[in-house]
Design a protein around this motif. Structure first.
Motif, PDB file in Angstrom:
ATOM      1  N   GLU A   1       1.749   3.478  11.701  1.00 21.83           N
ATOM      2  CA  GLU A   1       1.836   2.276  12.695  1.00 21.83           C
ATOM      3  C   GLU A   1       2.787   1.129  12.318  1.00 21.83           C
ATOM      4  OE1 GLU A   1      -2.130   3.029  15.387  1.00 21.83           O
ATOM      5  OE2 GLU A   1      -1.963   1.118  14.157  1.00 21.83           O
ATOM      6  N   GLU A   2       2.666   0.940  10.959  1.00 22.47           N
ATOM      7  CA  GLU A   2       3.347  -0.112  10.391  1.00 22.47           C
ATOM      8  C   GLU A   2       4.871   0.036  10.123  1.00 22.47           C
ATOM      9  OE1 GLU A   2       2.294  -3.334   9.553  1.00 22.47           O
ATOM     10  OE2 GLU A   2       0.444  -3.157  10.178  1.00 22.47           O
ATOM     11  N   GLY A   3       5.256   1.454  10.134  1.00 23.86           N
ATOM     12  CA  GLY A   3       6.552   1.792   9.864  1.00 23.86           C
ATOM     13  C   GLY A   3       7.129   1.874   8.575  1.00 23.86           C
ATOM     14  N   VAL A   4       6.019   2.021   7.667  1.00 22.59           N
ATOM     15  CA  VAL A   4       6.338   2.092   6.319  1.00 22.59           C
ATOM     16  C   VAL A   4       6.392   3.667   5.896  1.00 22.59           C
ATOM     17  CG1 VAL A   4       5.565  -0.058   5.470  1.00 22.59           C
ATOM     18  CG2 VAL A   4       3.951   1.821   5.695  1.00 22.59           C
ATOM     19  N   MET A   5       5.948   4.475   6.921  1.00 24.63           N
ATOM     20  CA  MET A   5       6.016   5.999   6.809  1.00 24.63           C
ATOM     21  C   MET A   5       6.522   6.461   8.257  1.00 24.63           C
ATOM     22  SD  MET A   5       3.276   8.776   5.660  1.00 24.63           S
ATOM     23  CE  MET A   5       3.601   9.167   3.916  1.00 24.63           C
ATOM     24  N   ASN A   6       6.975   7.694   8.123  1.00 27.82           N
ATOM     25  CA  ASN A   6       7.566   8.040   9.469  1.00 27.82           C
ATOM     26  C   ASN A   6       7.401   9.478   9.499  1.00 27.82           C
ATOM     27  OD1 ASN A   6       8.290   5.570  11.273  1.00 27.82           O
ATOM     28  ND2 ASN A   6       9.679   5.402   9.295  1.00 27.82           N
TER      29      ASN A   6
ATOM     30  N   TYR B   1       6.727  14.197   6.734  1.00 33.02           N
ATOM     31  CA  TYR B   1       6.748  12.800   6.788  1.00 33.02           C
ATOM     32  C   TYR B   1       7.565  12.153   5.684  1.00 33.02           C
ATOM     33  CZ  TYR B   1       3.117  13.769  10.453  1.00 33.02           C
ATOM     34  OH  TYR B   1       2.362  14.113  11.273  1.00 33.02           O
ATOM     35  N   ARG B   2       7.922  11.027   5.684  1.00 34.67           N
ATOM     36  CA  ARG B   2       8.724  10.420   4.732  1.00 34.67           C
ATOM     37  C   ARG B   2       8.397   8.920   4.637  1.00 34.67           C
ATOM     38  NH1 ARG B   2      13.864  11.143   6.737  1.00 34.67           N
ATOM     39  NH2 ARG B   2      13.965  13.304   5.772  1.00 34.67           N
ATOM     40  N   PHE B   3       8.235   8.546   3.274  1.00 30.18           N
ATOM     41  CA  PHE B   3       8.100   7.160   3.046  1.00 30.18           C
ATOM     42  C   PHE B   3       9.364   6.280   3.361  1.00 30.18           C
ATOM     43  CE2 PHE B   3       4.870   8.673   0.433  1.00 30.18           C
ATOM     44  CZ  PHE B   3       3.798   7.944   0.532  1.00 30.18           C
ATOM     45  N   LEU B   4       9.335   4.867   3.898  1.00 30.39           N
ATOM     46  CA  LEU B   4      10.202   4.296   4.247  1.00 30.39           C
ATOM     47  C   LEU B   4      11.151   4.133   2.973  1.00 30.39           C
ATOM     48  CD1 LEU B   4      11.588   2.480   6.310  1.00 30.39           C
ATOM     49  CD2 LEU B   4      10.412   0.491   5.203  1.00 30.39           C
ATOM     50  N   ASP B   5      10.518   3.867   1.700  1.00 32.52           N
ATOM     51  CA  ASP B   5      11.546   3.727   0.596  1.00 32.52           C
ATOM     52  C   ASP B   5      12.406   4.999   0.262  1.00 32.52           C
ATOM     53  OD1 ASP B   5      10.768   1.428   0.109  1.00 32.52           O
ATOM     54  OD2 ASP B   5       9.151   2.163  -1.689  1.00 32.52           O
TER      55      ASP B   5
ATOM     56  N   ALA C   1       0.865  -1.108   0.065  1.00 32.71           N
ATOM     57  CA  ALA C   1       0.130  -0.298  -0.061  1.00 32.71           C
ATOM     58  C   ALA C   1       1.011   1.362  -0.044  1.00 32.71           C
ATOM     59  CB  ALA C   1      -0.784   0.261   1.202  1.00 32.71           C
ATOM     60  N   ALA C   2       2.037   1.293   0.792  1.00 31.94           N
ATOM     61  CA  ALA C   2       2.809   2.216   0.865  1.00 31.94           C
ATOM     62  C   ALA C   2       3.417   2.593  -0.440  1.00 31.94           C
ATOM     63  CB  ALA C   2       3.936   2.103   1.699  1.00 31.94           C
ATOM     64  N   LYS C   3       3.964   1.564  -1.259  1.00 33.49           N
ATOM     65  CA  LYS C   3       4.543   1.602  -2.516  1.00 33.49           C
ATOM     66  C   LYS C   3       3.673   2.147  -3.418  1.00 33.49           C
ATOM     67  CE  LYS C   3       7.732  -1.317  -3.398  1.00 33.49           C
ATOM     68  NZ  LYS C   3       8.900  -0.429  -3.568  1.00 33.49           N
ATOM     69  N   VAL C   4       2.439   1.695  -3.411  1.00 36.42           N
ATOM     70  CA  VAL C   4       1.422   2.384  -4.269  1.00 36.42           C
ATOM     71  C   VAL C   4       1.232   3.614  -4.477  1.00 36.42           C
ATOM     72  CG1 VAL C   4      -1.164   2.158  -4.918  1.00 36.42           C
ATOM     73  CG2 VAL C   4       0.304   0.031  -4.719  1.00 36.42           C
TER      74      VAL C   4
ATOM     75  N   GLN D   1      16.269   5.728   2.457  1.00 39.48           N
ATOM     76  CA  GLN D   1      17.550   5.490   1.684  1.00 39.48           C
ATOM     77  C   GLN D   1      18.104   6.425   0.699  1.00 39.48           C
ATOM     78  OE1 GLN D   1      17.374   1.463   0.247  1.00 39.48           O
ATOM     79  NE2 GLN D   1      15.775   0.983   1.824  1.00 39.48           N
ATOM     80  N   GLU D   2      19.242   6.597   0.590  1.00 42.47           N
ATOM     81  CA  GLU D   2      19.698   7.684  -0.488  1.00 42.47           C
ATOM     82  C   GLU D   2      19.875   6.951  -1.840  1.00 42.47           C
ATOM     83  OE1 GLU D   2      23.343   9.552   0.906  1.00 42.47           O
ATOM     84  OE2 GLU D   2      22.736  10.310   2.354  1.00 42.47           O
ATOM     85  N   ASP D   3      19.786   7.791  -2.644  1.00 43.21           N
ATOM     86  CA  ASP D   3      19.937   7.405  -4.215  1.00 43.21           C
ATOM     87  C   ASP D   3      18.866   6.139  -4.570  1.00 43.21           C
ATOM     88  OD1 ASP D   3      21.912   9.189  -4.585  1.00 43.21           O
ATOM     89  OD2 ASP D   3      23.500   7.870  -3.714  1.00 43.21           O
ATOM     90  N   VAL D   4      17.511   6.373  -4.187  1.00 43.81           N
ATOM     91  CA  VAL D   4      16.752   5.419  -4.571  1.00 43.81           C
ATOM     92  C   VAL D   4      16.236   5.587  -5.860  1.00 43.81           C
ATOM     93  CG1 VAL D   4      14.609   4.247  -3.967  1.00 43.81           C
ATOM     94  CG2 VAL D   4      15.743   5.260  -2.146  1.00 43.81           C
ATOM     95  N   PRO D   5      16.329   4.753  -6.662  1.00 38.83           N
ATOM     96  CA  PRO D   5      15.729   4.950  -8.287  1.00 38.83           C
ATOM     97  C   PRO D   5      14.217   5.224  -8.483  1.00 38.83           C
ATOM     98  CG  PRO D   5      16.005   2.638  -7.639  1.00 38.83           C
ATOM     99  CD  PRO D   5      16.645   3.331  -6.528  1.00 38.83           C
TER     100      PRO D   5
END
Length: 381
Positions: free
Chosen positions: A263-268, A283-287, A202-205, A290-294
């Motif tokens: 709550e699930e930790g996929v966004m903080n 707020y920031r998505f878990l993805d 869901a977070a990725k979508v 990390q740096e340099d995420v494509p």
């Protein structure tokens, strides 16, 4: 700003006034609800804690006074505390016993509370006279003292010194440290938790659709000379979600859906200090941690857009529970009027509480605390 209210204007609110005109012992729970609903929308009470405001609904009386009426005189022993609902009143002081030489010191407008000298039975420090037609809420001395003893931490901010200065009172009068919970406690639930596959997806979508439709929402932002990498703003995320689907009917509903991700930790929250709020917070998505995420490919964007409505439906189903947990993790003194209404509505559906009165349920809404225990057999002390 002080606003003048005519008698015709006050008649529009006759229902709640008639409820306030009853003796407290004669008021039904429905009467109290009517008073509460009206008062919480008035400027005079917009900063009052909901728990305190509800108690005021139980004990307050309505008064309307024409221009030129003396409410009390300097030197009198007080019998009531007042809050200005409409109109204005002059504060007059005299250096002699002759009140004819009194001069106007200031004017009390809408939202002003006065008369707290009844707490220690000191004489009135000034004469109060209505400057125009005015509407007041009055609480008798014995009831006001009882409220002060029980809700001092909520009332101090609305009273003048010495009653309103919590920092200078004894340690027994201060709000206990356990009530001064840092925001870290509200978001710590996501720490060390492994998110489910459904919520990860869901977070990725959501992230990929945002990058496809509104890439400007996820970017580096500066605040107080500090740069926060690849983050979003809470209010913008709520706006975006409401625009995406008809299954999101309100901003609080959207807040609950985003809270699921926290709550699930996929966004903080960028500093791990807040639950999800409809405010200018980052707020920031878990993805994006990390740096340099494509960036997502065109194919990934297309797939995510196809899954968006299904994702929204999933979050709309579990969002209310996440929102409720978020509210219940707050200390009672930090809950808003809307928070208490949400808790109260939930209590209405609990069969075990069906025999409790509306008043008791509203009291419960103000004091309930959420706890979760990961291990079976945990003993709560």
């Amino acid at each position: 700003m002080v606003a003048a209210h005519s008698s015709s204007q006050s008649s529009a609110s006759s229902e709640w006034i008639s409820c306030l005109d009853k003796r407290p012992a004669e008021r039904s729970s429905e009467d109290v609800d009517i008073i509460f609903s009206w008062l919480k929308g008035l400027k005079a009470f917009e900063k009052f804690h909901p728990t305190l405001l509800y108690q005021i609904c139980l004990y307050g009386y309505y008064e309307n006074l024409e221009k030129g009426v003396t409410l009390f005189r300097q030197g009198d022993l007080g019998t009531s505390w007042y809050a200005v609902l409409a109109g204005s009143l002059d504060v007059k002081v005299s250096e002699t016993a002759n009140h004819q030489d009194a001069v106007v010191l200031c004017t009390l407008g809408i939202g002003t509370a006065f008369g707290e000298s009844i707490l220690d039975n000191t004489p009135r420090h000034a004469t109060i006279v209505t400057r125009e037609y005015s509407e007041l809420l009055r609480i008798e001395q014995k009831d006001f003292k009882a409220l002060w003893e029980k809700y001092r931490q909520y009332m101090a901010g609305h009273l003048v010194p010495p009653y309103g200065v919590m920092e200078t009172t004894s340690s027994n009068d201060r709000i206990p440290e356990k009530e001064k919970v840092s925001s870290n406690a509200l978001c710590s639930v996501s720490k060390n938790k492994v998110p489910s596959e459904k919520i990860l997806r869901a977070a990725k979508v959501l992230r990929n659709v945002i990058l496809s439709q509104a890439p400007h929402m996820i970017r580096d932002r500066k605040y107080h000379l500090k740069t926060y990498k690849q983050c979003c703003v809470g209010t913008e995320l709520v706006d975006w979600m409401i625009q995406q689907t008809p299954c999101v009917h309100s901003r609080p509903q959207a807040v609950g859906m985003w809270q699921v991700l926290l709550e699930e930790g996929v966004m903080n929250h960028v500093d791990q200090e807040h639950s999800f709020q409809d405010k200018y917070l980052f707020y920031r998505f878990l993805d994006d941690e990390q740096e340099d995420v494509p960036p997502p490919t065109d194919e990934e964007k297309r797939e995510c857009e196809e899954e968006l409505q299904e994702t929204m439906l999933l979050l709309s189903q579990i969002g209310p529970d996440a929102h409720m947990r978020m509210i219940l993790r707050k200390q009672p003194g930090q809950r808003t009027v809307d928070d208490l209404e949400i808790i109260y509505e939930e209590l209405l559906h609990i069969k075990a509480l069906s025999r409790l009165s509306t008043t008791v349920k509203r009291e419960l809404a103000g004091v309930l605390i959420f706890e979760s225990h990961a291990k079976a057999g945990t003993v709560c002390k």
